[in-house]
Design an enzyme around this catalytic site. Structure first.
Site, PDB file in Angstrom:
ATOM      1  N   GLN A  26       0.800  -1.223   0.000  1.00 24.13           N
ATOM      2  CA  GLN A  26       0.000   0.000   0.000  1.00 24.13           C
ATOM      3  C   GLN A  26       0.834   1.275   0.000  1.00 24.13           C
ATOM      4  O   GLN A  26       0.328   2.331  -0.386  1.00 24.13           O
ATOM      5  CB  GLN A  26      -0.963  -0.015   1.191  1.00 24.13           C
ATOM      6  CG  GLN A  26      -1.984  -1.141   1.089  1.00 24.13           C
ATOM      7  CD  GLN A  26      -2.930  -1.179   2.270  1.00 24.13           C
ATOM      8  OE1 GLN A  26      -2.647  -1.813   3.268  1.00 24.13           O
ATOM      9  NE2 GLN A  26      -4.057  -0.503   2.170  1.00 24.13           N
ATOM     10  N   ASP A  59       2.347   0.572  -7.989  1.00 24.90           N
ATOM     11  CA  ASP A  59       3.677   0.632  -8.624  1.00 24.90           C
ATOM     12  C   ASP A  59       4.577   1.661  -7.933  1.00 24.90           C
ATOM     13  O   ASP A  59       5.760   1.424  -7.722  1.00 24.90           O
ATOM     14  CB  ASP A  59       3.563   1.031 -10.102  1.00 24.90           C
ATOM     15  CG  ASP A  59       2.981  -0.090 -10.963  1.00 24.90           C
ATOM     16  OD1 ASP A  59       2.634  -1.153 -10.408  1.00 24.90           O
ATOM     17  OD2 ASP A  59       2.876   0.107 -12.192  1.00 24.90           O
ATOM     18  N   ARG A  84       4.027   0.220  12.874  1.00 24.79           N
ATOM     19  CA  ARG A  84       3.710  -1.106  12.340  1.00 24.79           C
ATOM     20  C   ARG A  84       3.748  -1.044  10.813  1.00 24.79           C
ATOM     21  O   ARG A  84       2.994  -0.289  10.204  1.00 24.79           O
ATOM     22  CB  ARG A  84       2.332  -1.564  12.837  1.00 24.79           C
ATOM     23  CG  ARG A  84       1.884  -2.890  12.251  1.00 24.79           C
ATOM     24  CD  ARG A  84       0.569  -3.374  12.887  1.00 24.79           C
ATOM     25  NE  ARG A  84       0.138  -4.626  12.277  1.00 24.79           N
ATOM     26  CZ  ARG A  84      -0.872  -4.738  11.413  1.00 24.79           C
ATOM     27  NH1 ARG A  84      -1.586  -3.684  11.044  1.00 24.79           N
ATOM     28  NH2 ARG A  84      -1.181  -5.908  10.891  1.00 24.79           N
ATOM     29  N   HIS A 129       1.191  -9.241   4.790  1.00 22.26           N
ATOM     30  CA  HIS A 129      -0.003  -8.388   4.632  1.00 22.26           C
ATOM     31  C   HIS A 129      -0.445  -8.456   3.161  1.00 22.26           C
ATOM     32  O   HIS A 129      -0.386  -7.457   2.442  1.00 22.26           O
ATOM     33  CB  HIS A 129       0.298  -6.959   5.092  1.00 22.26           C
ATOM     34  CG  HIS A 129      -0.920  -6.101   5.338  1.00 22.26           C
ATOM     35  ND1 HIS A 129      -1.136  -5.418   6.515  1.00 22.26           N
ATOM     36  CD2 HIS A 129      -1.993  -5.807   4.552  1.00 22.26           C
ATOM     37  CE1 HIS A 129      -2.272  -4.744   6.433  1.00 22.26           C
ATOM     38  NE2 HIS A 129      -2.816  -4.959   5.255  1.00 22.26           N
ATOM     39  N   ASN A 173      -1.627 -10.753   8.660  1.00 20.91           N
ATOM     40  CA  ASN A 173      -2.646  -9.720   8.808  1.00 20.91           C
ATOM     41  C   ASN A 173      -3.976 -10.187   8.229  1.00 20.91           C
ATOM     42  O   ASN A 173      -4.072 -10.471   7.037  1.00 20.91           O
ATOM     43  CB  ASN A 173      -2.217  -8.441   8.098  1.00 20.91           C
ATOM     44  CG  ASN A 173      -3.222  -7.318   8.318  1.00 20.91           C
ATOM     45  OD1 ASN A 173      -3.348  -6.810   9.431  1.00 20.91           O
ATOM     46  ND2 ASN A 173      -3.973  -6.981   7.287  1.00 20.91           N
ATOM     47  N   GLU A 174      -4.987 -10.259   9.067  1.00 20.96           N
ATOM     48  CA  GLU A 174      -6.374 -10.458   8.666  1.00 20.96           C
ATOM     49  C   GLU A 174      -6.644 -11.707   7.819  1.00 20.96           C
ATOM     50  O   GLU A 174      -6.908 -11.627   6.614  1.00 20.96           O
ATOM     51  CB  GLU A 174      -6.889  -9.213   7.926  1.00 20.96           C
ATOM     52  CG  GLU A 174      -6.893  -7.990   8.820  1.00 20.96           C
ATOM     53  CD  GLU A 174      -7.639  -6.806   8.232  1.00 20.96           C
ATOM     54  OE1 GLU A 174      -7.955  -6.827   7.034  1.00 20.96           O
ATOM     55  OE2 GLU A 174      -7.913  -5.861   8.974  1.00 20.96           O
ATOM     56  N   ASN A 316      -7.745  -5.898  14.611  1.00 26.00           N
ATOM     57  CA  ASN A 316      -7.997  -4.846  13.629  1.00 26.00           C
ATOM     58  C   ASN A 316      -9.497  -4.628  13.612  1.00 26.00           C
ATOM     59  O   ASN A 316     -10.256  -5.577  13.361  1.00 26.00           O
ATOM     60  CB  ASN A 316      -7.569  -5.264  12.216  1.00 26.00           C
ATOM     61  CG  ASN A 316      -6.066  -5.383  12.069  1.00 26.00           C
ATOM     62  OD1 ASN A 316      -5.324  -5.198  13.017  1.00 26.00           O
ATOM     63  ND2 ASN A 316      -5.633  -5.685  10.848  1.00 26.00           N
ATOM     64  N   TYR A 318     -12.805  -1.750  12.665  1.00 20.00           N
ATOM     65  CA  TYR A 318     -13.211  -0.476  12.076  1.00 20.00           C
ATOM     66  C   TYR A 318     -14.681  -0.159  12.289  1.00 20.00           C
ATOM     67  O   TYR A 318     -15.065   0.997  12.373  1.00 20.00           O
ATOM     68  CB  TYR A 318     -12.951  -0.501  10.557  1.00 20.00           C
ATOM     69  CG  TYR A 318     -11.498  -0.527  10.172  1.00 20.00           C
ATOM     70  CD1 TYR A 318     -10.776  -1.723  10.135  1.00 20.00           C
ATOM     71  CD2 TYR A 318     -10.823   0.646   9.851  1.00 20.00           C
ATOM     72  CE1 TYR A 318      -9.440  -1.746   9.787  1.00 20.00           C
ATOM     73  CE2 TYR A 318      -9.485   0.629   9.490  1.00 20.00           C
ATOM     74  CZ  TYR A 318      -8.794  -0.564   9.465  1.00 20.00           C
ATOM     75  OH  TYR A 318      -7.469  -0.570   9.122  1.00 20.00           O
ATOM     76  N   GLU A 387      -5.023  -2.218  14.227  1.00 23.17           N
ATOM     77  CA  GLU A 387      -5.545  -1.280  13.223  1.00 23.17           C
ATOM     78  C   GLU A 387      -6.891  -0.737  13.683  1.00 23.17           C
ATOM     79  O   GLU A 387      -7.734  -1.488  14.187  1.00 23.17           O
ATOM     80  CB  GLU A 387      -5.783  -1.942  11.854  1.00 23.17           C
ATOM     81  CG  GLU A 387      -4.529  -2.203  11.053  1.00 23.17           C
ATOM     82  CD  GLU A 387      -4.830  -2.825   9.698  1.00 23.17           C
ATOM     83  OE1 GLU A 387      -5.927  -2.600   9.143  1.00 23.17           O
ATOM     84  OE2 GLU A 387      -3.942  -3.541   9.198  1.00 23.17           O
TER      85      GLU A 387
HETATM   86  C1  GBH Z   1      -7.737  -3.356   6.732  1.00 24.60           C
HETATM   87  O1  GBH Z   1      -8.717  -4.213   6.274  1.00 24.60           O
HETATM   88  C2  GBH Z   1      -6.469  -3.721   6.041  1.00 24.60           C
HETATM   89  O2  GBH Z   1      -5.603  -4.422   6.902  1.00 24.60           O
HETATM   90  C3  GBH Z   1      -5.764  -2.556   5.421  1.00 24.60           C
HETATM   91  O3  GBH Z   1      -4.810  -3.012   4.520  1.00 24.60           O
HETATM   92  C4  GBH Z   1      -6.774  -1.647   4.778  1.00 24.60           C
HETATM   93  O4  GBH Z   1      -6.155  -0.602   4.076  1.00 24.60           O
HETATM   94  C5  GBH Z   1      -7.638  -1.091   5.864  1.00 24.60           C
HETATM   95  O5  GBH Z   1      -8.225  -2.087   6.623  1.00 24.60           O
HETATM   96  C6  GBH Z   1      -8.756  -0.192   5.357  1.00 24.60           C
HETATM   97  O6  GBH Z   1      -9.642  -0.905   4.547  1.00 24.60           O
HETATM   98  O7  GBH Z   1     -18.930  -4.832   7.960  1.00 24.60           O
HETATM   99  O8  GBH Z   1     -19.445  -7.052   7.301  1.00 24.60           O
HETATM  100  O9  GBH Z   1     -19.380  -5.306   5.662  1.00 24.60           O
HETATM  101  C7  GBH Z   1      -9.986  -4.026   6.802  1.00 24.60           C
HETATM  102  C8  GBH Z   1     -10.919  -4.864   6.020  1.00 24.60           C
HETATM  103  C9  GBH Z   1     -13.062  -4.747   5.119  1.00 24.60           C
HETATM  104  C10 GBH Z   1     -12.779  -5.403   7.416  1.00 24.60           C
HETATM  105  C11 GBH Z   1     -14.486  -4.497   5.360  1.00 24.60           C
HETATM  106  C12 GBH Z   1     -14.228  -5.180   7.649  1.00 24.60           C
HETATM  107  C13 GBH Z   1     -16.358  -4.948   6.665  1.00 24.60           C
HETATM  108  C14 GBH Z   1     -17.189  -6.183   6.627  1.00 24.60           C
HETATM  109  N1  GBH Z   1     -12.302  -4.583   6.326  1.00 24.60           N
HETATM  110  N2  GBH Z   1     -14.976  -5.317   6.421  1.00 24.60           N
HETATM  111  S1  GBH Z   1     -18.846  -5.839   6.912  1.00 24.60           S
END
Ligand code: GBH
Length: 490
Positions: A26, A59, A84, A129, A173-174, A316, A318, A387
């Site tokens: 990334q 790239d 990290r 990753h 990772n994930e 991780n 979000y 994360e």
């Molecule tokens: C991370 O993935 C990655 O590690 C990182 O590379 C990336 O840039 C960053 O997050 C931002 O995207 O709520 O059921 O619809 C997070 C991947 C994708 C996890 C979406 C939660 C939501 C599923 N996420 N997912 S849902």
């Protein structure tokens, strides 16, 4: 009542660590420089037509391959305890295997690690990753059981070369994003559409690959190198859409499928896949005429080998979602499929603040519930938030990101008050970067990167000043405001 919006100044415990994260593909760029081999993302981003939203690639990305000293300077400006980052497998092993070790790749990471240490910032190294060597993908990648050996051989090179200075490690990772998004729903490379089967084979291999590397470190490196090694699992909180028994069970099953399938074998007392996952897949498989469950079995020795194979739980996280059971579900998803196996419908509450990424809503109480469930399920393991972050369309005045970080850190403080054993927090991301299939259309950086300028200029956003003050003071002051001239003139 809102448990996370108390407004007083609150303090983080002594020794609590703050960091920020990136990943090799990334940010680095330098995709074919100095002997680097091709990864599945190099191949994906050069396909025609492009699978990437804006047709872009990594790239060049943020060109951290050449600008890493500026990245370390940023980490220093923020006052981070650790940074990290991940290592590009094919920068070290161009063909994926150890017959050829690329000295210039080793030199790049030595430069980065030494620059961090000179600035008193701990390197926190993620071994994998998502950028699998393309040569290994040709052989099946994560669904070939031999991947566990390829991964161990690669990790050994990293321990041998960097373990004298790196004491914080994440193996993988994930797993869900590798397995389900890569082999289930075609949203990540290698875009293999084998849902209901592929993601489960992958899951077993990822768990074994992780555990082998953990044991390698434990048996051969720990005594000398004295570090910690864990895994980062992406965890979404699924809340029941209503308080019926059915919906509560449905939401629980969604959580078990989302992250329990990876966390349970490692962190639960008994090991193995969660009972809800085993039961659902076995039941559906039988109904669909398979001679055995589509979920591979973990043997007793595999269960023992995987159980406990992590010094910490890297979380991780979000966002959150709502889940409910629906009688007409049978027609909703193809069979077999991962979604059909879970057996719930997933929605969101329209009142939740929406990020630039369509999947990303701000739900701080979901973060709190997630931490409490991890504490309850796995006997209060040591947790590192590896994360957490928010996407925007761009711009330096990111008040929504500021609000997100403040609300999530408040939820984290609430969980600490309840005894959760969280030792560190990592913002995603240090700088704007290549957001996989979304290309450069979603920005997660505390620092903005100007991708149109030849020198990829980095500038702090408002959220960077807020985070910096949190780290400096070790407290969360919801009234702190940086001088706006600072945000504009930096
Ligand atoms: C991370 O993935 C990655 O590690 C990182 O590379 C990336 O840039 C960053 O997050 C931002 O995207 O709520 O059921 O619809 C997070 C991947 C994708 C996890 C979406 C939660 C939501 C599923 N996420 N997912 S849902």
């Amino acid at each position: 009542e809102c448990i996370w919006c108390k407004s007083s100044i609150r303090r983080f415990p002594d020794g609590f660590q703050f960091g920020a994260s990136t990943a090799a593909y990334q940010v680095e760029g330098g995709w074919s420089e100095d002997g680097k081999g091709l990864s599945i993302w190099d191949v994906a981003t050069h396909m025609q037509p492009s699978p990437i939203k804006d047709g872009s690639s990594g790239d060049i990305a943020a060109n951290s391959y050449h600008l890493y000293k500026r990245d370390v300077e940023i980490a220093k400006e923020l006052g981070l305890d650790f940074y990290r980052f991940s290592v590009s497998w094919t920068r070290i092993l161009p063909n994926g295997l150890t017959n050829k070790i690329n000295k210039l790749g080793i030199a790049y990471y030595n430069g980065l690690i030494d620059e961090l240490l000179r600035n008193n910032i701990k390197p926190f190294l993620t071994i994998y990753h998502w950028d699998l060597p393309y040569e290994l993908q040709k052989l099946g990648g994560w669904v070939n059981p031999l991947v566990t050996e390829w991964f161990v051989d690669y990790a050994k090179v990293l321990f041998d070369n960097f373990g004298d200075r790196v004491q914080l490690w994440v193996t993988i990772n994930e797993p869900k994003q590798i397995c389900y998004e890569g082999y289930g729903d075609v949203s990540k490379a290698p875009f293999i559409n084998a849902t209901g089967i592929g993601e489960y084979i992958c899951a077993k291999n990822v768990l074994l690959a992780h555990a082998k590397v953990y044991h390698l470190y434990n048996d051969h490196y720990r005594q000398l190198q004295n570090g910690s090694i864990g895994i980062s699992i992406s965890c979404t909180w699924f809340d029941p859409a209503s308080d019926t028994f059915d919906d509560q069970q449905g939401a629980r099953d969604a959580r078990r499928f989302d992250w329990g399938i990876y966390a349970h074998p490692i962190f639960s007392k008994d090991g193995d896949f969660p009972i809800e996952v085993k039961r659902n897949i076995a039941y559906k498989s039988a109904e669909q005429g398979y001679s055995k469950s589509r979920l591979p079995v973990l043997s007793n020795s595999e269960i023992t080998f995987i159980r406990g194979s992590s010094d910490f739980f890297g979380v991780n996280t979000y966002t959150s979602k709502l889940a409910y059971r629906d009688a007409s579900l049978d027609e909703m998803y193809p069979a077999p499929s991962y979604s059909d196996d879970i057996g719930v419908v997933i929605t969101k509450d329209p009142s939740w603040p929406q990020g630039q990424s369509n999947w990303l809503q701000e739900v701080p109480w979901g973060f709190y519930k997630l931490l409490m469930e991890i504490k309850d399920l796995y006997e209060n393991p040591l947790v590192f938030i590896t994360e957490n972050g928010w996407s925007t369309a761009g711009g330096l005045l990111d008040d929504d990101r500021v609000r997100y970080y403040r609300n999530y850190l408040t939820a984290l403080l609430d969980a600490l008050n309840q005894g959760c054993n969280v030792k560190g927090y990592t913002a995603w991301s240090l700088i704007d970067n290549f957001e996989w299939k979304q290309g450069y259309t979603e920005k997660f950086g505390l620092y903005q990167v100007d991708f149109t300028s030849p020198d990829l200029t980095r500038r702090p956003r408002k959220s960077a000043y807020i985070y910096k003050e949190i780290i400096r003071s070790k407290q969360l002051d919801l009234n702190f405001e940086p001088a706006l001239e600072e945000v504009y003139e930096s």
